[in-house]
Motif scaffolding. Structure first.
Motif, PDB file in Angstrom:
ATOM      1  N   VAL A 116      -7.972   4.313  14.672  1.00  0.00           N
ATOM      2  CA  VAL A 116      -8.535   3.193  13.894  1.00  0.00           C
ATOM      3  C   VAL A 116      -8.753   3.623  12.444  1.00  0.00           C
ATOM      4  CG1 VAL A 116     -10.512   1.641  13.663  1.00  0.00           C
ATOM      5  CG2 VAL A 116      -9.703   2.302  15.924  1.00  0.00           C
ATOM      6  N   CYS A 117      -8.396   2.756  11.523  1.00  0.00           N
ATOM      7  CA  CYS A 117      -8.559   3.033  10.095  1.00  0.00           C
ATOM      8  C   CYS A 117      -9.989   3.504   9.815  1.00  0.00           C
ATOM      9  CB  CYS A 117      -8.258   1.733   9.329  1.00  0.00           C
ATOM     10  SG  CYS A 117      -8.757   1.766   7.616  1.00  0.00           S
ATOM     11  N   ALA A 118     -10.115   4.627   9.089  1.00  0.00           N
ATOM     12  CA  ALA A 118     -11.416   5.271   8.913  1.00  0.00           C
ATOM     13  C   ALA A 118     -12.416   4.410   8.136  1.00  0.00           C
ATOM     14  CB  ALA A 118     -11.223   6.620   8.212  1.00  0.00           C
ATOM     15  N   PHE A 119     -11.945   3.402   7.416  1.00  0.00           N
ATOM     16  CA  PHE A 119     -12.893   2.540   6.687  1.00  0.00           C
ATOM     17  C   PHE A 119     -13.851   1.822   7.637  1.00  0.00           C
ATOM     18  CE2 PHE A 119      -9.622   2.076   3.068  1.00  0.00           C
ATOM     19  CZ  PHE A 119     -10.174   3.149   2.393  1.00  0.00           C
ATOM     20  N   TRP A 120     -13.439   1.692   8.905  1.00  0.00           N
ATOM     21  CA  TRP A 120     -14.296   1.000   9.870  1.00  0.00           C
ATOM     22  C   TRP A 120     -15.415   1.906  10.366  1.00  0.00           C
ATOM     23  CZ3 TRP A 120     -13.648  -4.147  11.314  1.00  0.00           C
ATOM     24  CH2 TRP A 120     -12.521  -4.773  10.776  1.00  0.00           C
ATOM     25  N   ASN A 121     -15.313   3.225  10.096  1.00  0.00           N
ATOM     26  CA  ASN A 121     -16.320   4.152  10.628  1.00  0.00           C
ATOM     27  C   ASN A 121     -17.492   4.369   9.691  1.00  0.00           C
ATOM     28  OD1 ASN A 121     -14.515   4.460  12.689  1.00  0.00           O
ATOM     29  ND2 ASN A 121     -13.555   6.293  11.821  1.00  0.00           N
ATOM     30  N   LEU A 126     -16.525  -0.041   5.397  1.00  0.00           N
ATOM     31  CA  LEU A 126     -15.813  -0.243   4.122  1.00  0.00           C
ATOM     32  C   LEU A 126     -14.466  -0.932   4.346  1.00  0.00           C
ATOM     33  CD1 LEU A 126     -16.416   3.163   2.257  1.00  0.00           C
ATOM     34  CD2 LEU A 126     -17.476   0.948   1.802  1.00  0.00           C
ATOM     35  N   ASN A 127     -14.323  -1.572   5.491  1.00  0.00           N
ATOM     36  CA  ASN A 127     -13.035  -2.212   5.790  1.00  0.00           C
ATOM     37  C   ASN A 127     -12.703  -3.320   4.793  1.00  0.00           C
ATOM     38  OD1 ASN A 127     -15.284  -3.648   7.340  1.00  0.00           O
ATOM     39  ND2 ASN A 127     -13.633  -5.162   7.419  1.00  0.00           N
ATOM     40  N   CYS A 128     -11.400  -3.558   4.641  1.00  0.00           N
ATOM     41  CA  CYS A 128     -10.965  -4.700   3.833  1.00  0.00           C
ATOM     42  C   CYS A 128     -11.447  -5.958   4.552  1.00  0.00           C
ATOM     43  CB  CYS A 128      -9.444  -4.699   3.693  1.00  0.00           C
ATOM     44  SG  CYS A 128      -8.818  -3.150   3.023  1.00  0.00           S
ATOM     45  N   ARG A 129     -11.976  -6.889   3.798  1.00  0.00           N
ATOM     46  CA  ARG A 129     -12.707  -7.999   4.419  1.00  0.00           C
ATOM     47  C   ARG A 129     -11.823  -8.979   5.192  1.00  0.00           C
ATOM     48  NH1 ARG A 129     -16.494  -4.749   4.618  1.00  0.00           N
ATOM     49  NH2 ARG A 129     -17.856  -4.516   2.820  1.00  0.00           N
ATOM     50  N   PHE A 130     -10.517  -8.945   4.927  1.00  0.00           N
ATOM     51  CA  PHE A 130      -9.617  -9.877   5.622  1.00  0.00           C
ATOM     52  C   PHE A 130      -9.081  -9.281   6.930  1.00  0.00           C
ATOM     53  CE2 PHE A 130      -7.456  -7.385   2.416  1.00  0.00           C
ATOM     54  CZ  PHE A 130      -6.549  -6.690   3.191  1.00  0.00           C
ATOM     55  N   CYS A 131      -9.367  -8.010   7.152  1.00  0.00           N
ATOM     56  CA  CYS A 131      -8.667  -7.237   8.188  1.00  0.00           C
ATOM     57  C   CYS A 131      -9.444  -7.250   9.513  1.00  0.00           C
ATOM     58  CB  CYS A 131      -8.517  -5.805   7.673  1.00  0.00           C
ATOM     59  SG  CYS A 131      -7.844  -4.644   8.860  1.00  0.00           S
ATOM     60  N   THR A 132      -8.715  -7.153  10.630  1.00  0.00           N
ATOM     61  CA  THR A 132      -9.379  -7.047  11.931  1.00  0.00           C
ATOM     62  C   THR A 132      -8.880  -5.835  12.731  1.00  0.00           C
ATOM     63  OG1 THR A 132      -7.772  -8.531  12.969  1.00  0.00           O
ATOM     64  CG2 THR A 132      -9.772  -9.559  12.138  1.00  0.00           C
ATOM     65  N   THR A 133      -8.249  -4.891  12.024  1.00  0.00           N
ATOM     66  CA  THR A 133      -7.715  -3.720  12.744  1.00  0.00           C
ATOM     67  C   THR A 133      -8.783  -3.047  13.606  1.00  0.00           C
ATOM     68  OG1 THR A 133      -6.089  -3.295  11.035  1.00  0.00           O
ATOM     69  CG2 THR A 133      -6.660  -1.444  12.422  1.00  0.00           C
ATOM     70  N   GLY A 134      -9.998  -2.925  13.057  1.00  0.00           N
ATOM     71  CA  GLY A 134     -11.066  -2.234  13.780  1.00  0.00           C
ATOM     72  C   GLY A 134     -11.380  -2.894  15.107  1.00  0.00           C
ATOM     73  N   GLY A 170      -0.827   2.471   9.481  1.00  0.00           N
ATOM     74  CA  GLY A 170      -1.909   3.274  10.051  1.00  0.00           C
ATOM     75  C   GLY A 170      -3.223   3.247   9.315  1.00  0.00           C
ATOM     76  N   GLY A 171      -3.403   2.389   8.338  1.00  0.00           N
ATOM     77  CA  GLY A 171      -4.701   2.318   7.655  1.00  0.00           C
ATOM     78  C   GLY A 171      -5.043   3.616   6.938  1.00  0.00           C
ATOM     79  N   PHE A 172      -6.330   3.832   6.707  1.00  0.00           N
ATOM     80  CA  PHE A 172      -6.795   4.995   5.946  1.00  0.00           C
ATOM     81  C   PHE A 172      -7.152   6.138   6.897  1.00  0.00           C
ATOM     82  CE2 PHE A 172     -10.738   6.999   4.054  1.00  0.00           C
ATOM     83  CZ  PHE A 172     -10.042   7.876   3.247  1.00  0.00           C
ATOM     84  N   GLN A 173      -6.554   7.312   6.650  1.00  0.00           N
ATOM     85  CA  GLN A 173      -6.815   8.486   7.495  1.00  0.00           C
ATOM     86  C   GLN A 173      -7.124   9.697   6.625  1.00  0.00           C
ATOM     87  OE1 GLN A 173      -6.848   7.998  10.767  1.00  0.00           O
ATOM     88  NE2 GLN A 173      -6.018   5.921  10.634  1.00  0.00           N
ATOM     89  N   GLY A 238     -13.456  -0.142   0.509  1.00  0.00           N
ATOM     90  CA  GLY A 238     -13.054   1.222   0.851  1.00  0.00           C
ATOM     91  C   GLY A 238     -11.959   1.713  -0.075  1.00  0.00           C
ATOM     92  N   LYS A 239     -10.949   0.879  -0.266  1.00  0.00           N
ATOM     93  CA  LYS A 239      -9.843   1.267  -1.151  1.00  0.00           C
ATOM     94  C   LYS A 239     -10.361   1.478  -2.571  1.00  0.00           C
ATOM     95  CE  LYS A 239      -6.104  -1.015   1.352  1.00  0.00           C
ATOM     96  NZ  LYS A 239      -4.981  -1.923   1.274  1.00  0.00           N
ATOM     97  N   ALA A 240     -11.291   0.632  -2.998  1.00  0.00           N
ATOM     98  CA  ALA A 240     -11.814   0.758  -4.363  1.00  0.00           C
ATOM     99  C   ALA A 240     -12.610   2.048  -4.511  1.00  0.00           C
ATOM    100  CB  ALA A 240     -12.687  -0.456  -4.702  1.00  0.00           C
TER     101      ALA A 240
END
Ligand code: SF4
Length: 395
Positions: A116-121, A126-134, A170-173, A238-240
């Motif tokens: 899972v993209c680390a922004f969700w942890n 810090l996930n991108c607000r449009f995303c549901t990967t987590g 793969g999102g942010f790792q 997160g990206k910012a």
């Protein structure tokens, strides 16, 4: 689009909430009856709140065929719904159903390879607000995907669905994203021979991209999302905070210099920041030698932005037109790889329909046709399984 309860979707690909959740719609093929491009593949939102207000309605059934009716004008468009492949429910040798490893999006196989993209942890996330990967990874798709599972799924998609392109994301790792992706890229190139695209957060050590190229990667893409710094920070905290926009742009420019023209792309979300900024972003990406792709903002169910309004049609139309025009002005050879139909984002060659029929348009279309012919032997070679070298950093 609305789907009335009496319209059967039997045999069609199911709505699949994998990856960023943007595949939340129904896969549809619109026939254009045009030489520019015979059909357009779409992933049409059907679950979101705004879809219930849509003027578009699906009609027909699996036997008599489908059409989409515009209830404002009663115009009707003949469409096809791509079939769910038989391999979806087959299991890999480790026992995982293949559609929990990857799903078809258009004709491309999409696989989220990383944890899972680390922004969700982070707390707060810090996930991108449009995303549901987590919410999807581990739920709607396997939490961990071994190289063997991915290779077997790629083999099935190639053999039975004629897939030529697999898109790995793969999102942010942290700084391990590319290192994590490399064994997958190598194994697919050596054992299956598909064209491979990789979409990961940018990394500061650009020599990592050289490793990807040496491993045989065919396409690299970067999700720039927004050009306006305030929107970037607001929607992609997160990206910012971790990357900054400049790193995205520098990494994209680096890859565009190292890879053949048309191999690198920058993805933009349209419909949130002012349209002028989206257009600026498109021009910037093309100026750097990459091709822009546009993801129309979708207020996906379950995302932080599910209550946001969908973008206006006219705005999206002008963005699409600019996307094609930017590629034309920079002679980027778009749409030359075989059998790549993308449903989740709009690609510049699909926006050719919106271009004014000028001399420049016809010259560019002729160039694209020639480039497609010239690239045939190259892609035939790249679609054969072959040994790939590892880059030795100590050398
Ligand atoms: S980087 Fe953003 S869009 Fe990509 S997986 Fe992570 S949260 Fe989602």
């Amino acid at each position: 689009m609305r789907i009335p309860p009496d319209v059967s979707l039997k045999g069609a690909r199911g709505v699949s909430r994998t990856r960023a959740g943007l595949g939340s719609g129904l896969e549809v093929i619109v026939s254009t009856q045009s030489r520019i491009k015979e059909e357009i593949w779409l992933n049409v939102p059907v679950l979101e709140t705004f879809a219930r207000e849509s003027p578009y309605r699906l009609q027909g059934g699996p036997r008599r065929g489908y059409s989409i009716v515009d209830d404002r004008s009663c115009e009707r468009y003949a469409v096809r719904l791509p079939q769910e492949p038989a391999w979806y429910t087959r299991r890999t040798s480790s026992g995982t159903p293949m559609n929990r490893i990857g799903v078809l999006q258009g004709t491309c196989l999409g696989i989220y390879i990383n944890p899972v993209c680390a922004f969700w942890n982070y707390a707060p996330a810090l996930n991108c607000r449009f995303c549901t990967t987590g919410q999807n990874v581990g739920e709607n798709e396997a939490l961990e995907k071994s190289v063997a599972d991915v290779v077997e799924t790629c083999e099935a998609a190639r053999r039975e669905s004629g897939t030529t392109f697999v898109h790995l994301n793969g999102g942010f790792q942290g700084s391990r994203g590319i290192a994590f992706a490399l064994p997958y890229v190598r194994a697919i190139k050596e054992r299956v021979g598909l064209l491979v695209g990789v979409q990961l957060a940018p990394e500061r050590d650009f020599t990592r991209y050289d490793e990807l190229v040496a491993a045989g990667v065919d396409h690299v893409s970067f999700c720039l999302e927004f050009l306006d710094p305030e929107w970037f920070e607001r929607i992609c905290p997160g990206k910012a905070r971790i990357h900054g926009q400049e790193l995205f742009i520098d990494a994209l420019a680096y890859c565009a210099r190292r890879m053949p023209s048309g191999s690198v792309s920058g993805e933009i979300i349209a419909g949130l920041e002012p349209v002028e900024r989206t257009i600026e972003a498109i021009d910037l990406i093309a100026r750097l030698g990459a091709f822009p792709t546009v993801c129309i903002f979708r207020p996906t169910v379950g995302s932080d932005m599910e209550d946001w309004p969908a973008p206006a049609y006219e705005d999206m139309r002008s963005v699409m037109a600019r996307m094609y025009d930017a590629c034309r002005r920079h002679w980027i050879p778009i749409g030359v790889a075989p059998n790549i139909e993308v449903s989740l984002v709009v690609t510049p060659n699909e926006a050719a329909f919106l271009a004014p029929r000028t001399l420049g348009f016809y010259a560019y279309e002729a160039y694209r046709r020639l480039a497609t012919l010239a690239a045939r032997p190259v892609f035939a070679r790249r679609l054969r399984p072959r040994h790939v070298e590892s880059v030795d950093h100590a050398a």
